[in-house]
Design a protein around this motif. Structure first.
Motif, PDB file in Angstrom:
ATOM      1  N   GLN A   1       1.222   9.456   7.748  1.00 12.05           N
ATOM      2  CA  GLN A   1       2.369   8.567   7.970  1.00 12.05           C
ATOM      3  C   GLN A   1       3.641   9.183   7.388  1.00 12.05           C
ATOM      4  OE1 GLN A   1       0.459   5.084   6.209  1.00 12.05           O
ATOM      5  NE2 GLN A   1       0.740   3.924   8.115  1.00 12.05           N
TER       6      GLN A   1
ATOM      7  N   PHE B   1       0.845  -1.191   0.000  1.00  4.88           N
ATOM      8  CA  PHE B   1       0.000   0.000   0.000  1.00  4.88           C
ATOM      9  C   PHE B   1       0.879   1.239   0.000  1.00  4.88           C
ATOM     10  CE2 PHE B   1       0.276  -1.812   4.332  1.00  4.88           C
ATOM     11  CZ  PHE B   1       1.075  -0.848   4.922  1.00  4.88           C
TER      12      PHE B   1
ATOM     13  N   ASP C   1      -4.460   6.709  16.452  1.00  2.00           N
ATOM     14  CA  ASP C   1      -5.535   5.796  16.778  1.00  2.00           C
ATOM     15  C   ASP C   1      -5.136   4.365  16.496  1.00  2.00           C
ATOM     16  OD1 ASP C   1      -7.717   6.876  17.884  1.00  2.00           O
ATOM     17  OD2 ASP C   1      -8.815   7.250  16.026  1.00  2.00           O
ATOM     18  N   VAL C   2      -5.805   3.452  17.164  1.00  2.00           N
ATOM     19  CA  VAL C   2      -5.636   2.046  16.855  1.00  2.00           C
ATOM     20  C   VAL C   2      -5.880   1.848  15.363  1.00  2.00           C
ATOM     21  CG1 VAL C   2      -6.604  -0.242  17.243  1.00  2.00           C
ATOM     22  CG2 VAL C   2      -6.400   1.359  19.140  1.00  2.00           C
ATOM     23  N   GLY C   3      -4.969   1.181  14.688  1.00  2.00           N
ATOM     24  CA  GLY C   3      -5.160   0.895  13.275  1.00  2.00           C
ATOM     25  C   GLY C   3      -4.725   2.004  12.342  1.00  2.00           C
ATOM     26  N   SER C   4      -4.135   3.055  12.879  1.00  2.00           N
ATOM     27  CA  SER C   4      -3.741   4.170  12.016  1.00  2.00           C
ATOM     28  C   SER C   4      -2.436   3.878  11.278  1.00  2.00           C
ATOM     29  CB  SER C   4      -3.615   5.453  12.840  1.00  2.00           C
ATOM     30  OG  SER C   4      -2.638   5.298  13.841  1.00  2.00           O
ATOM     31  N   GLY C   5      -1.762   2.808  11.640  1.00  2.00           N
ATOM     32  CA  GLY C   5      -0.569   2.407  10.899  1.00  2.00           C
ATOM     33  C   GLY C   5       0.737   2.907  11.488  1.00  2.00           C
ATOM     34  N   LYS C   6       0.865   2.795  12.801  1.00  2.00           N
ATOM     35  CA  LYS C   6       2.096   3.230  13.457  1.00  2.00           C
ATOM     36  C   LYS C   6       3.246   2.263  13.190  1.00  2.00           C
ATOM     37  CE  LYS C   6       0.042   3.444  17.543  1.00  2.00           C
ATOM     38  NZ  LYS C   6      -1.384   3.291  17.206  1.00  2.00           N
TER      39      LYS C   6
ATOM     40  N   ARG D   1     -11.141   1.877   4.904  1.00  2.00           N
ATOM     41  CA  ARG D   1     -11.725   1.349   6.145  1.00  2.00           C
ATOM     42  C   ARG D   1     -13.197   1.709   6.184  1.00  2.00           C
ATOM     43  NH1 ARG D   1      -7.082   1.246   9.722  1.00  2.00           N
ATOM     44  NH2 ARG D   1      -5.602   0.132   8.414  1.00  2.00           N
TER      45      ARG D   1
ATOM     46  N   ARG E   1     -10.734  -2.225  11.650  1.00  2.14           N
ATOM     47  CA  ARG E   1      -9.490  -2.065  10.903  1.00  2.14           C
ATOM     48  C   ARG E   1      -9.478  -2.764   9.567  1.00  2.14           C
ATOM     49  NH1 ARG E   1      -4.588  -2.995  14.844  1.00  2.14           N
ATOM     50  NH2 ARG E   1      -5.851  -4.048  16.368  1.00  2.14           N
ATOM     51  N   TRP E   2     -10.496  -3.482   9.289  1.00  2.00           N
ATOM     52  CA  TRP E   2     -10.444  -4.306   8.100  1.00  2.00           C
ATOM     53  C   TRP E   2     -11.621  -3.988   7.210  1.00  2.00           C
ATOM     54  CZ3 TRP E   2      -5.823  -6.164   9.000  1.00  2.00           C
ATOM     55  CH2 TRP E   2      -5.419  -6.165  10.324  1.00  2.00           C
TER      56      TRP E   2
ATOM     57  N   ASN F   1      -4.012  -7.618  16.473  1.00  2.00           N
ATOM     58  CA  ASN F   1      -4.718  -7.708  15.200  1.00  2.00           C
ATOM     59  C   ASN F   1      -5.472  -9.022  15.083  1.00  2.00           C
ATOM     60  OD1 ASN F   1      -3.847  -5.261  14.213  1.00  2.00           O
ATOM     61  ND2 ASN F   1      -1.975  -6.139  13.341  1.00  2.00           N
TER      62      ASN F   1
ATOM     63  N   VAL G   1       4.142   0.471  10.654  1.00  2.89           N
ATOM     64  CA  VAL G   1       4.877   0.648   9.401  1.00  2.89           C
ATOM     65  C   VAL G   1       5.884   1.786   9.523  1.00  2.89           C
ATOM     66  CG1 VAL G   1       4.685   1.030   6.930  1.00  2.89           C
ATOM     67  CG2 VAL G   1       2.837  -0.083   8.167  1.00  2.89           C
TER      68      VAL G   1
ATOM     69  N   PRO H   1      -6.779   4.341   3.778  1.00  5.09           N
ATOM     70  CA  PRO H   1      -8.023   4.341   3.008  1.00  5.09           C
ATOM     71  C   PRO H   1      -8.698   2.974   3.019  1.00  5.09           C
ATOM     72  CG  PRO H   1      -6.112   4.356   1.554  1.00  5.09           C
ATOM     73  CD  PRO H   1      -5.600   4.505   2.941  1.00  5.09           C
TER      74      PRO H   1
ATOM     75  N   LEU I   1       1.808   4.872   1.754  1.00  7.71           N
ATOM     76  CA  LEU I   1       1.688   5.514   3.061  1.00  7.71           C
ATOM     77  C   LEU I   1       0.672   6.656   2.988  1.00  7.71           C
ATOM     78  CD1 LEU I   1       5.401   5.839   4.288  1.00  7.71           C
ATOM     79  CD2 LEU I   1       3.735   4.039   4.794  1.00  7.71           C
ATOM     80  N   THR I   2      -0.044   6.853   4.086  1.00  7.34           N
ATOM     81  CA  THR I   2      -0.957   8.002   4.126  1.00  7.34           C
ATOM     82  C   THR I   2      -0.133   9.270   4.326  1.00  7.34           C
ATOM     83  OG1 THR I   2      -1.212   7.881   6.531  1.00  7.34           O
ATOM     84  CG2 THR I   2      -2.778   6.626   5.218  1.00  7.34           C
TER      85      THR I   2
HETATM   86  P1  ADP Z   1      -1.462   0.692  14.768  1.00  4.88           P
HETATM   87  O1  ADP Z   1      -0.224   0.071  15.311  1.00  4.88           O
HETATM   88  O2  ADP Z   1      -1.346   2.159  14.604  1.00  4.88           O
HETATM   89  O3  ADP Z   1      -2.656   0.290  15.546  1.00  4.88           O
HETATM   90  P2  ADP Z   1      -0.913  -0.950  12.501  1.00  4.88           P
HETATM   91  O4  ADP Z   1       0.417  -0.457  12.218  1.00  4.88           O
HETATM   92  O5  ADP Z   1      -1.056  -2.247  13.208  1.00  4.88           O
HETATM   93  O6  ADP Z   1      -1.717   0.152  13.312  1.00  4.88           O
HETATM   94  O7  ADP Z   1      -1.742  -0.981  11.139  1.00  4.88           O
HETATM   95  C1  ADP Z   1      -3.005  -1.566  11.047  1.00  4.88           C
HETATM   96  C2  ADP Z   1      -3.171  -2.206   9.705  1.00  4.88           C
HETATM   97  O8  ADP Z   1      -3.218  -1.217   8.695  1.00  4.88           O
HETATM   98  C3  ADP Z   1      -2.051  -3.142   9.325  1.00  4.88           C
HETATM   99  O9  ADP Z   1      -2.598  -4.271   8.750  1.00  4.88           O
HETATM  100  C4  ADP Z   1      -1.253  -2.362   8.304  1.00  4.88           C
HETATM  101  O10 ADP Z   1      -0.616  -3.204   7.389  1.00  4.88           O
HETATM  102  C5  ADP Z   1      -2.309  -1.531   7.655  1.00  4.88           C
HETATM  103  N1  ADP Z   1      -1.789  -0.283   7.091  1.00  4.88           N
HETATM  104  C6  ADP Z   1      -0.875   0.546   7.656  1.00  4.88           C
HETATM  105  N2  ADP Z   1      -0.656   1.626   6.882  1.00  4.88           N
HETATM  106  C7  ADP Z   1      -1.462   1.501   5.800  1.00  4.88           C
HETATM  107  C8  ADP Z   1      -1.689   2.306   4.630  1.00  4.88           C
HETATM  108  N3  ADP Z   1      -1.057   3.467   4.454  1.00  4.88           N
HETATM  109  N4  ADP Z   1      -2.593   1.868   3.753  1.00  4.88           N
HETATM  110  C9  ADP Z   1      -3.251   0.703   3.945  1.00  4.88           C
HETATM  111  N5  ADP Z   1      -3.064  -0.100   4.998  1.00  4.88           N
HETATM  112  C10 ADP Z   1      -2.191   0.291   5.945  1.00  4.88           C
END
Ligand code: ADP
Ligand code: MG
Length: 693
Positions: free
Chosen positions: A271, A265, A295-300, A449, A578-579, A549, A302, A447, A267-268
């Motif tokens: 991010q 994917f 937030d939970v699921g915001s992609g920290k 979600r 998150r999915w 997760n 990565v 995106p 990065l937002t």
């Molecule tokens: P957090 O730790 O902030 O709760 P995660 O890093 O576990 O979030 O990310 C949640 C999910 O979103 C993971 O499956 C991750 O691969 C996915 N993800 C992260 N960044 C993106 C992105 N920019 N676009 C799509 N999916 C993403």
């Protein structure tokens, strides 16, 4: 060294007149151990005593009457009160004493005596005409009527320490308060029309109207600002001293570019911004202390991963620490494959690693074979040695103690720190909790979600919800069922969770239970079975790991939702949003719902933004500890109210930054006065308070 002028305020409370061995512990409990603490205890109310006559008296009010004692009615039985009938020329008034008051009343207030009597006026049950005062606050000779104060300040009282007694102590403490040099900016003070420190304290203890009790009253704002400034100054000093510590220079390199390109994917924007802030720190040559909020699921994760790739590219090691084994394993699974594809060696180190396997991993960390270590508390144990550790990342940072975080960081020279948190803290309060850290926010979700369909339902509708759950499970879905636990030790709540699990398992297949009193390994095992899909409904007290997760979990049921903070509800709900799968959240409550509770749940239904939710929750709930902040290291202020004075927090932070920029050593006259302020509040740069890194 504390300046001598402050000594009188730093004496034990037992030096105050009337504070003996019996009272001292009560004062300490209420205010604190020293005179300053008594001085800083603000009154909470006001009693106004107007002088009136019986025919003009108003029920429910505290009033003063000038009366003649007319008759005594001794109690016939211990359970009955002693009564005095009094007369003021316009009507009769009955004075009442329960238990333990007897004949001495008759000696002190004989028939015919003239008395000034004051207290809360009530009308006796059943006697439409009889006005009474139970246990008058004052009953004195008419000649001394002037001794009864017209306005009385009310302090927080405890059993055995009445407000009126505490007031005496407060006034004595006030007498001891010295005139101190002004530490606030003169121009600012003038603009805000704020009194001087000593003056403000005098006003604090002498309110004359309800308005004076408001946190917005100028003297109170002045004192609140003093406290906030003292705190922000300490945070800013700590931040400055951290910054001046050199850290390994880590430029951003080809490796993390490759890792980013390999992601499935893009990065937002948030991010990308956070990552570039982190990179800026790591390349600066100064030690990074940064909090990554999202937030939970915001992609920290990565973002953290790409920072680790930079470190590896520059020839350094990094460590990612998570609070539980299952979280650590998930992180490991996320990053191991992409890193290995880049030729990096990643290991997972948890409490499970024993003997030979563990030794081999430790050896590889010590000789630099492994560039990245992911793990739990196992990472900071004494025998874990790194070759060139340069970056530590702490997930769910508040779940670790200061020392635990430091022990890991101390395994290298000037190790960069990236703390991650999903606790949505309103921007206004962020400065207070994390003022000594730099903060990056991921305020945008990846995106695709779908928002979690959220609704509230009364508990009696549980059978319907169970029916629907049955259908969803048959279709392959999984669900969380959260039961609140006020305290981890609360047996009643724990029983409720167990009962719920038992009840659900009569109707649904694959019900599992996790709670805080289970051993960690057992908890992890149940969680793992849920992750693996063997458990389809996970009944949990709030211990459920926020970051775990479980892609298949799409339903979240929260019992007694009104007992949770909004931020917490939002975090729990985030676990299923998150999915791509459509997900839902049911907030169960016991009817009837109070208006505020209704509004709070409505906020959740309408918004999906943790920061916004936290801010609204703060507004709705007002004072107290609305977000459970105390647990996340929020300071216990004495004079400042983080909600009512939140506009001052940012001002104080700016002020502190400016002060230090102009006078880093606090050597100028204002600087010296500010040191006095810090001494006064005990908020000095070295204090471990609120240490976040
Ligand atoms: P957090 O730790 O902030 O709760 P995660 O890093 O576990 O979030 O990310 C949640 C999910 O979103 C993971 O499956 C991750 O691969 C996915 N993800 C992260 N960044 C993106 C992105 N920019 N676009 C799509 N999916 C993403
Ligand atoms: Mg996470």
């Amino acid at each position: 060294m504390r300046p001598e002028i402050l000594f009188p305020l730093f004496t034990s409370v037992s030096t105050l007149k009337g504070v003996g061995p019996r009272v001292a512990p009560l004062v300490e409990k209420l205010a604190g151990p020293i005179t300053r603490d008594v001085l800083f205890t603000a009154p909470t109310g006001l009693i106004r005593r107007s002088v009136t006559t019986v025919d003009q008296a108003v029920e429910g009010q505290v009033q003063t009457f000038i009366v003649t004692i007319d008759a005594h009615f001794p109690s016939q039985r211990p359970s009955q009160p002693w009564k005095i009938r009094a007369w003021d020329g316009t009507g009769f008034l009955t004075l009442i004493w329960f238990k333990g008051h007897g004949p001495h009343l008759e000696r002190q207030h004989p028939k015919g005596a003239r008395r000034a009597v004051s207290g809360k006026l009530e009308r006796a049950d059943g006697y439409a005409s009889e006005l009474q005062i139970a246990h008058p606050d004052y009953i004195v000779d008419e000649a001394r009527a002037g001794d009864i104060p017209e306005i009385e300040t009310v302090y927080p009282a405890t059993h055995g320490l009445p407000s009126r007694t505490f007031r005496k102590f407060a006034l004595e403490a006030l007498e001891r308060a010295p005139q101190l040099p002004e530490w606030q900016d003169a121009a600012w003070r003038e603009r805000e029309k704020l009194p001087g420190w000593r003056e403000a304290l005098a006003a604090l203890h002498a309110p004359t109207s309800e308005a004076d009790l408001s946190p917005l009253a100028r003297p109170r704002r002045r004192l609140a600002y003093d406290e906030l400034l003292a705190h922000q100054l300490a945070l800013a000093q700590r931040k400055a001293s951290r910054r001046s510590t050199p850290g390994p220079r880590i430029p951003s390199g080809a490796l993390s570019d490759a890792a980013e390109k390999a992601l499935p994917f893009k990065l937002t924007g948030a991010q990308i911004r956070s990552l570039s802030e982190i990179r800026g720190d790591m390349a600066s040559g100064e030690r990074m202390s940064r909090l990554l909020q999202g937030d939970v699921g915001s992609g920290k994760t990565v973002v953290a991963m790409l920072a680790m790739a930079d470190a590896a590219d520059a020839g350094f090691q990094s460590a990612l620490m998570a609070p539980t084994e299952i979280l650590a394993r998930q992180h490991f699974e996320t990053i191991a494959a992409p890193f290995q594809a880049l030729g990096l060696s990643v290991i997972l180190l948890t409490g499970r690693d024993k003997s030979a396997g563990r030794s081999a991993k430790l050896l590889g960390l010590a000789d630099g074979t492994h560039q990245v270590a992911v793990g739990t508390h196992a990472l900071f144990q004494d025998d874990v040695v790194f070759d060139r550790l340069a970056l530590t990342i702490i997930d769910e940072q508040h779940r670790f103690g200061v020392n635990e975080r430091r022990r890991l960081q101390d395994k290298g020279e000037g190790v960069h720190l990236l703390a991650m948190s999903a606790t949505p803290i309103p921007r206004t309060l962020e400065l207070t909790v994390f003022g000594d850290l730099d903060v990056s926010r991921i305020d945008e979700k990846p995106p695709g979600r779908t928002p979690v369909a959220t609704r509230a339902a009364p508990t009696p509708r549980v059978p319907e919800i169970v029916e629907r759950l049955r259908g969803a499970i048959a279709g392959g879905a999984q669900a969380f069922w959260i039961c609140p636990l006020v305290a981890e030790s609360d047996k009643v709540d724990l029983r409720a969770a167990e009962d719920r699990a038992a009840d659900l398992s009569r109707h649904l297949p694959g019900v599992g239970l996790v709670h805080g009193q289970m051993p960690a390994t057992e908890k992890d095992a149940v969680m793992q079975r849920f992750v693996d899909g063997e458990v389809s409904v996970l009944v949990a007290t709030t211990v459920v790991e926020v970051g775990v997760n479980v892609p298949n979990a799409s339903i979240m049921v929260i019992e007694h939702a009104d007992r949770f903070g909004l931020a917490q509800l939002h975090q729990l709900r985030g676990r299923v949003g998150r999915w791509a799968r459509e997900s839902s959240c049911v907030l169960l409550y016991d009817p009837p719902l109070s208006e505020v509770a209704q509004q709070r749940l409505d906020i959740l239904r309408r918004s999906d933004d943790g920061f916004e939710i936290a801010e609204k929750d703060l507004e709705l709930r007002g004072g107290g500890d609305p977000l459970g902040l105390k647990q996340s290291g929020f300071p216990a202020y004495r004079l400042a109210d983080p909600v009512a004075h939140r506009d001052l927090i940012a001002v104080a932070a700016d002020d502190a930054r400016l002060i230090l920029a102009r006078d880093p050593e606090l050597a100028a006259p204002r600087g010296q006065a500010l040191r006095m302020l810090q001494e006064l509040f005990d908020w000095k740069p070295a204090s471990p308070l609120n240490e976040a890194g």
